[in-house]
Motif scaffolding. Structure first.
Motif, mmCIF file in Angstrom:
data_model
loop_
_atom_site.group_PDB
_atom_site.id
_atom_site.type_symbol
_atom_site.label_atom_id
_atom_site.label_comp_id
_atom_site.label_asym_id
_atom_site.label_seq_id
_atom_site.Cartn_x
_atom_site.Cartn_y
_atom_site.Cartn_z
ATOM 1 N N GLN A 106 -35.883 25.857 7.997
ATOM 2 C CA GLN A 106 -34.561 26.816 8.214
ATOM 3 C C GLN A 106 -34.506 27.373 9.490
ATOM 4 O OE1 GLN A 106 -34.855 30.075 5.460
ATOM 5 N NE2 GLN A 106 -33.128 30.903 6.214
ATOM 6 N N ASP A 107 -35.533 27.834 10.126
ATOM 7 C CA ASP A 107 -35.824 28.231 11.662
ATOM 8 C C ASP A 107 -35.136 27.380 12.483
ATOM 9 O OD1 ASP A 107 -36.461 30.755 10.728
ATOM 10 O OD2 ASP A 107 -38.690 30.262 11.374
ATOM 11 N N ASP A 108 -35.622 25.896 12.404
ATOM 12 C CA ASP A 108 -35.184 24.884 13.271
ATOM 13 C C ASP A 108 -33.669 24.477 13.039
ATOM 14 O OD1 ASP A 108 -37.715 24.317 14.205
ATOM 15 O OD2 ASP A 108 -38.013 22.852 13.081
ATOM 16 N N THR A 109 -33.167 24.599 12.035
ATOM 17 C CA THR A 109 -31.814 24.599 11.585
ATOM 18 C C THR A 109 -31.027 25.557 12.082
ATOM 19 O OG1 THR A 109 -32.342 23.460 9.674
ATOM 20 C CG2 THR A 109 -30.201 24.135 9.745
ATOM 21 N N GLN A 110 -31.314 26.792 12.119
ATOM 22 C CA GLN A 110 -30.606 27.958 12.761
ATOM 23 C C GLN A 110 -30.699 27.973 14.125
ATOM 24 O OE1 GLN A 110 -32.469 31.167 10.970
ATOM 25 N NE2 GLN A 110 -31.419 31.364 8.903
ATOM 26 N N ASP A 111 -31.632 27.491 14.746
ATOM 27 C CA ASP A 111 -31.619 27.408 16.112
ATOM 28 C C ASP A 111 -30.857 26.351 16.648
ATOM 29 O OD1 ASP A 111 -33.730 29.581 16.118
ATOM 30 O OD2 ASP A 111 -35.426 28.093 16.458
ATOM 31 N N ILE A 112 -30.842 25.124 16.006
ATOM 32 C CA ILE A 112 -29.972 24.143 16.526
ATOM 33 C C ILE A 112 -28.606 24.601 16.222
ATOM 34 C CG2 ILE A 112 -29.103 21.803 15.920
ATOM 35 C CD1 ILE A 112 -32.251 21.048 15.415
ATOM 36 N N PHE A 113 -28.190 25.134 15.096
ATOM 37 C CA PHE A 113 -26.592 25.456 14.991
ATOM 38 C C PHE A 113 -26.240 26.715 15.968
ATOM 39 C CE2 PHE A 113 -26.843 24.083 10.622
ATOM 40 C CZ PHE A 113 -25.855 22.956 10.684
ATOM 41 N N MET A 114 -27.232 27.679 16.437
ATOM 42 C CA MET A 114 -27.001 28.548 17.321
ATOM 43 C C MET A 114 -26.583 27.792 18.688
ATOM 44 S SD MET A 114 -29.331 31.907 18.379
ATOM 45 C CE MET A 114 -30.028 32.080 16.723
ATOM 46 N N ALA A 115 -27.682 26.915 19.022
ATOM 47 C CA ALA A 115 -27.483 26.342 20.271
ATOM 48 C C ALA A 115 -26.210 25.581 20.494
ATOM 49 C CB ALA A 115 -28.690 25.191 20.616
ATOM 50 N N ILE A 116 -25.900 24.988 19.523
ATOM 51 C CA ILE A 116 -24.297 24.060 19.474
ATOM 52 C C ILE A 116 -23.370 25.309 19.578
ATOM 53 C CG2 ILE A 116 -22.881 23.188 18.097
ATOM 54 C CD1 ILE A 116 -25.092 21.516 16.369
ATOM 55 N N ASP A 117 -23.364 26.385 18.952
ATOM 56 C CA ASP A 117 -22.481 27.408 19.093
ATOM 57 C C ASP A 117 -22.525 28.029 20.497
ATOM 58 O OD1 ASP A 117 -21.832 27.162 16.490
ATOM 59 O OD2 ASP A 117 -22.933 28.868 15.643
ATOM 60 N N GLU A 118 -23.642 28.226 21.232
ATOM 61 C CA GLU A 118 -23.718 28.861 22.492
ATOM 62 C C GLU A 118 -22.987 27.936 23.614
ATOM 63 O OE1 GLU A 118 -27.828 30.087 22.860
ATOM 64 O OE2 GLU A 118 -27.346 31.745 21.458
ATOM 65 N N LEU A 119 -23.446 26.561 23.302
ATOM 66 C CA LEU A 119 -22.863 25.467 24.314
ATOM 67 C C LEU A 119 -21.368 25.580 24.201
ATOM 68 C CD1 LEU A 119 -22.717 23.288 26.476
ATOM 69 C CD2 LEU A 119 -23.391 21.759 24.633
ATOM 70 N N THR A 120 -20.839 25.534 22.940
ATOM 71 C CA THR A 120 -19.240 25.571 22.562
ATOM 72 C C THR A 120 -18.644 26.832 23.223
ATOM 73 O OG1 THR A 120 -19.691 24.322 20.543
ATOM 74 C CG2 THR A 120 -17.484 25.355 20.618
ATOM 75 N N ARG A 121 -19.317 27.866 22.986
ATOM 76 C CA ARG A 121 -18.657 29.342 23.509
ATOM 77 C C ARG A 121 -18.741 29.209 24.981
ATOM 78 N NH1 ARG A 121 -20.948 32.559 20.415
ATOM 79 N NH2 ARG A 121 -22.828 32.452 20.902
ATOM 80 N N GLU A 122 -19.803 28.741 25.618
ATOM 81 C CA GLU A 122 -19.772 28.582 27.256
ATOM 82 C C GLU A 122 -18.716 27.421 27.571
ATOM 83 O OE1 GLU A 122 -21.184 30.654 29.731
ATOM 84 O OE2 GLU A 122 -22.894 30.281 28.267
ATOM 85 N N LEU A 123 -18.450 26.501 27.123
ATOM 86 C CA LEU A 123 -17.214 25.742 27.293
ATOM 87 C C LEU A 123 -15.812 26.227 27.031
ATOM 88 C CD1 LEU A 123 -18.679 22.371 25.704
ATOM 89 C CD2 LEU A 123 -18.201 22.789 28.271
ATOM 90 N N GLN A 124 -15.908 26.996 26.097
ATOM 91 C CA GLN A 124 -14.587 27.763 25.668
ATOM 92 C C GLN A 124 -14.275 28.814 26.916
ATOM 93 O OE1 GLN A 124 -15.618 29.047 21.781
ATOM 94 N NE2 GLN A 124 -14.398 27.368 20.829
ATOM 95 N N HIS A 125 -15.185 29.370 27.200
ATOM 96 C CA HIS A 125 -15.225 30.342 28.489
ATOM 97 C C HIS A 125 -14.685 29.428 29.864
ATOM 98 C CE1 HIS A 125 -16.625 33.609 26.463
ATOM 99 N NE2 HIS A 125 -17.939 33.226 26.590
#
Length: 170
Positions: A106-125
């Motif tokens: 569960q922790d690894d899954t949450q960490d990977i989803f969070m990293a995907i979201d953070e990269l996506t958000r940075e690209l959106q900026h």
């Protein structure tokens, strides 16, 4: 004597009543999933993301990323959002059906989803025009994008290593 004969019958009726309540509450709260979701399908989604998806993303971030080309950024954002959606759908399916997670835990899954979201958000900026000033005053978002990608790549690589180790000892 009438009470003794009724006692086992009433106990059975109570048990049946509780069982039917349990069945009714379980079916109400149970999620339905599309029929294409299977362990094999979800495994292939993960393999595609971990393999060719991450290679393609790495090539873009490390060799082709240019803040002036909004189309490439848009396509990369769409790629990440789509993969996140597919992986989330599979994760929900696996949690509901097997009580397992798409990535190791569960922790690894949450960490990977969070990293995907953070990269996506940075690209959106970057796409929306946020400027990232470097020491010389130039707009240079590449180090920020690379740092977000590196975090994601390390997490995915850790998952991939665990998969390889698991296969080796099967």
């Amino acid at each position: 004597m009438g009470k003794t004969m009724n006692s086992p019958t009433s106990a059975i009726l109570r048990a049946l009543g509780l069982l039917s309540l349990l069945i009714a509450s379980t079916s109400i709260s149970a999620k339905t999933h599309p029929s294409y979701l299977t362990e094999e399908y979800c495994s292939s989604v993960v393999e595609q993301f971990v393999g060719s998806g991450m290679r393609s993303l790495g090539k873009y971030v490390n060799e082709h990323f240019n803040p002036e080309y909004k189309g490439g950024i848009r396509n990369t954002i769409r790629f990440l959002e789509q993969r996140s959606e597919w992986l989330n759908e599979c994760n929900e399916y696996l949690v509901d059906t097997n009580n397992t997670y798409i990535f190791h835990s569960q922790d690894d899954t949450q960490d990977i989803f969070m990293a995907i979201d953070e990269l996506t958000r940075e690209l959106q900026h970057v796409r929306s025009g946020v400027e990232y000033r470097d020491d010389t005053g130039n707009n240079n978002p590449a180090p920020f994008i690379k740092r977000r990608f590196t975090t994601l790549a390390q997490l995915v690589d850790r998952h991939h290593t665990r998969l390889l180790m698991k296969k080796q000892f099967q």
